[in-house]
Design an enzyme around this catalytic site. Structure first.
Site, PDB file in Angstrom:
ATOM      1  N   CYS A 124       4.575   8.156  -5.734  1.00 46.53           N
ATOM      2  CA  CYS A 124       3.111   8.091  -5.648  1.00 46.53           C
ATOM      3  C   CYS A 124       2.455   8.949  -6.720  1.00 46.53           C
ATOM      4  O   CYS A 124       1.346   8.646  -7.182  1.00 46.53           O
ATOM      5  CB  CYS A 124       2.636   8.509  -4.258  1.00 46.53           C
ATOM      6  SG  CYS A 124       3.220  10.139  -3.727  1.00 46.53           S
ATOM      7  N   HIS A 426       1.317  13.482  -0.416  1.00 50.54           N
ATOM      8  CA  HIS A 426       1.135  12.134  -0.956  1.00 50.54           C
ATOM      9  C   HIS A 426      -0.028  12.142  -1.947  1.00 50.54           C
ATOM     10  O   HIS A 426      -1.013  12.858  -1.758  1.00 50.54           O
ATOM     11  CB  HIS A 426       0.843  11.170   0.194  1.00 50.54           C
ATOM     12  CG  HIS A 426       0.685   9.749  -0.227  1.00 50.54           C
ATOM     13  ND1 HIS A 426       1.685   9.039  -0.870  1.00 50.54           N
ATOM     14  CD2 HIS A 426      -0.363   8.881  -0.095  1.00 50.54           C
ATOM     15  CE1 HIS A 426       1.267   7.805  -1.115  1.00 50.54           C
ATOM     16  NE2 HIS A 426       0.027   7.691  -0.659  1.00 50.54           N
TER      17      HIS A 426
END
Length: 475
Positions: A124, A426
């Site tokens: 990510c 994330h």
């Protein structure tokens, strides 16, 4: 420990969907015991992962390229299935006004043109940076207009190239894979693009990013820009760098040389700082100019306990506070004594930064991670930032030489880190495109609004220099 058949036998990546009677999810590397991305030898059933921990790359093809032929056949089947599925989706989109991929424009409904990026295993950090850069128009257009390294035709025209060890390191081109990825992101596909070819090149030329652990998005961005810059300096596909710059109308006055000749990277992201140091004993002043591609800003300590915009324990930290902290006069502590050439010894001194030249795209990195005695902690403070009209004039060395509009910047993209630590959490990104704001969360792309963007806890901010036109609100 290595499979004796790896150099001559076929190895495949197991997929639970293709092995209904087995349990590939339980397979793990016989060297490091990792169960991430295992590869199994069809001759002896040895399992390897190809991770940096094994210090080897698993061969994923035979000398005759048999696996490549299987891939091409599967790709044709997938394309056929995708075409049929696309027709079904199109019919559904035409009849559904509640679908999240739809947008009302002048009373008509259109599909979102943005494409997501598949997460290849904690990638990510890479996806957020790629989506942000793809929404910086001049930078993105430059790469999309470059000639392809290999113009394929015949049976392989239009098909993806799968990398194998037999191709050798000479076939690796970061610029080419970056170009392909940018081209894929705004073609209107509703299916997420898989950047494995780019990630393969990243593994090859950036060893720090091998494996599937979480990485720092800012660190990756700097490595990416630096390596793009170095590769472009050597020319691209037989076309000289200077010719490419000239064809893309990048003014020589906007070039900032970092590590040699200028490229599109320095022409767009490059700025110049003046570092001014004054000896507190004799008053000797030392100045030097430092080129930069981004500015790393501390979040002032007095704001570090304020985690949200609506929290009522004191004022909200703003981007102006961070910029002021970066450019304010600072007295260096005992560990940073300045070697005064006049006093001929280390002395106490003050330091101040001025911006001597602003870049076309101003990249601001908020330093949210800092080291304590044993850990790297995150500063989760909300920092208020403008979506348009960021005025940088007061931070310039010679503001009187700048026009009224030349110091104004509008937000193009924001990278956000969700979670508590740099090795976990994330990354997602917000970016503006043709007057709309999108939220990029790996393979998922959704429309959002300015209020939502403004409430994000920014980690990296990309501001684009405003072209001369009617005024706007300033920071």
């Amino acid at each position: 420990m290595e499979c004796p058949h790896l150099s001559s036998s076929v190895c495949i990546a197991p997929d639970s969907a293709k092995f209904p009677n087995g349990s590939p999810s339980s397979w793990c590397c016989s060297v490091c015991r990792s169960n991430k991305s295992p590869w199994v030898c069809l001759t002896c059933s040895s399992v390897h992962c190809g991770s940096y921990r094994c210090d080897d790359f698993v061969v994923n093809d035979t000398k005759l390229g048999l696996v490549q032929k299987v891939r091409e056949h599967l790709q044709n089947l997938e394309n056929s299935a995708f075409t049929a599925d696309r027709h079904r989706k199109r019919k559904f989109l035409e009849n559904s006004s509640l679908n999240s991929k739809l947008l009302k424009v002048n009373g008509s409904t259109t599909a979102i043109c943005a494409t997501g990026l598949r997460n290849l295993g904690n990638t990510c950090f890479m996806n957020a940076i790629l989506q942000s850069l793809s929404n910086i128009e001049q930078f993105c257009c430059y790469f999309k207009e470059l000639p392809a390294v290999e113009l394929r035709n015949g049976k392989t025209a239009g098909r993806r190239t799968y990398h194998t060890r037999s191709q050798g390191d000479s076939s690796v081109s970061l610029v080419e894979e970056f170009r392909k990825t940018l081209c894929a992101l705004w073609q209107g596909s509703q299916t997420a693009f898989s950047p494995e070819s780019l990630f393969y090149v990243v593994w090859k030329i950036m060893p720090n990013f091998r494996g599937y652990q979480q990485q720092d998005a800012h660190e990756f961005m700097r490595y990416l820009l630096d390596h793009l810059h170095l590769e472009l300096q050597g020319g691209f596909n037989g076309v000289s760098r200077s010719a490419i710059l000239q064809e893309n109308s990048l003014s020589a006055s906007n070039k900032c040389c970092i590590n040699g000749a200028s490229t599109v990277v320095t022409a767009i992201f490059g700025g110049v700082l003046q570092n001014e140091v004054n000896c507190l004993i004799c008053g000797t002043e030392s100045r030097k100019f430092d080129p930069f591609l981004d500015l790393s800003l501390d979040i002032p300590s007095q704001f570090r306990s304020k985690r949200s915009k609506n929290q009522e324990n004191g004022p909200v930290c703003s981007l102006r506070d961070c910029l002021r902290s970066f450019t304010d006069l600072e007295e260096l502590d005992e560990t940073e004594l300045y070697m005064c050439h006049k006093c001929k010894k280390k002395q106490k001194s003050t330091k101040k930064f001025w911006i001597q030249k602003l870049p076309k795209v101003l990249c601001l990195h908020l330093k949210r991670f800092h080291w304590t005695a044993y850990l790297r902690n995150k500063v989760d403070t909300y920092v208020e930032f403008p979506l348009r009209g960021l005025d940088m004039k007061c931070y310039l060395l010679e503001p009187e030489n700048s026009g009224p509009e030349s110091c104004l910047y509008d937000l193009a993209a924001v990278v956000v880190h969700h979670g508590s630590g740099v090795g976990s959490g994330h990354y997602t990104a917000y970016a503006g495109h043709e007057g709309r704001w999108f939220h990029f969360n790996d393979s998922t792309v959704t429309l959002t609004d300015e209020d939502t963007v403004g409430k994000a806890k920014a980690y990296i901010l990309f501001y684009v220099e405003r072209q001369a036109k009617a005024g706007s609100d300033k920071l």
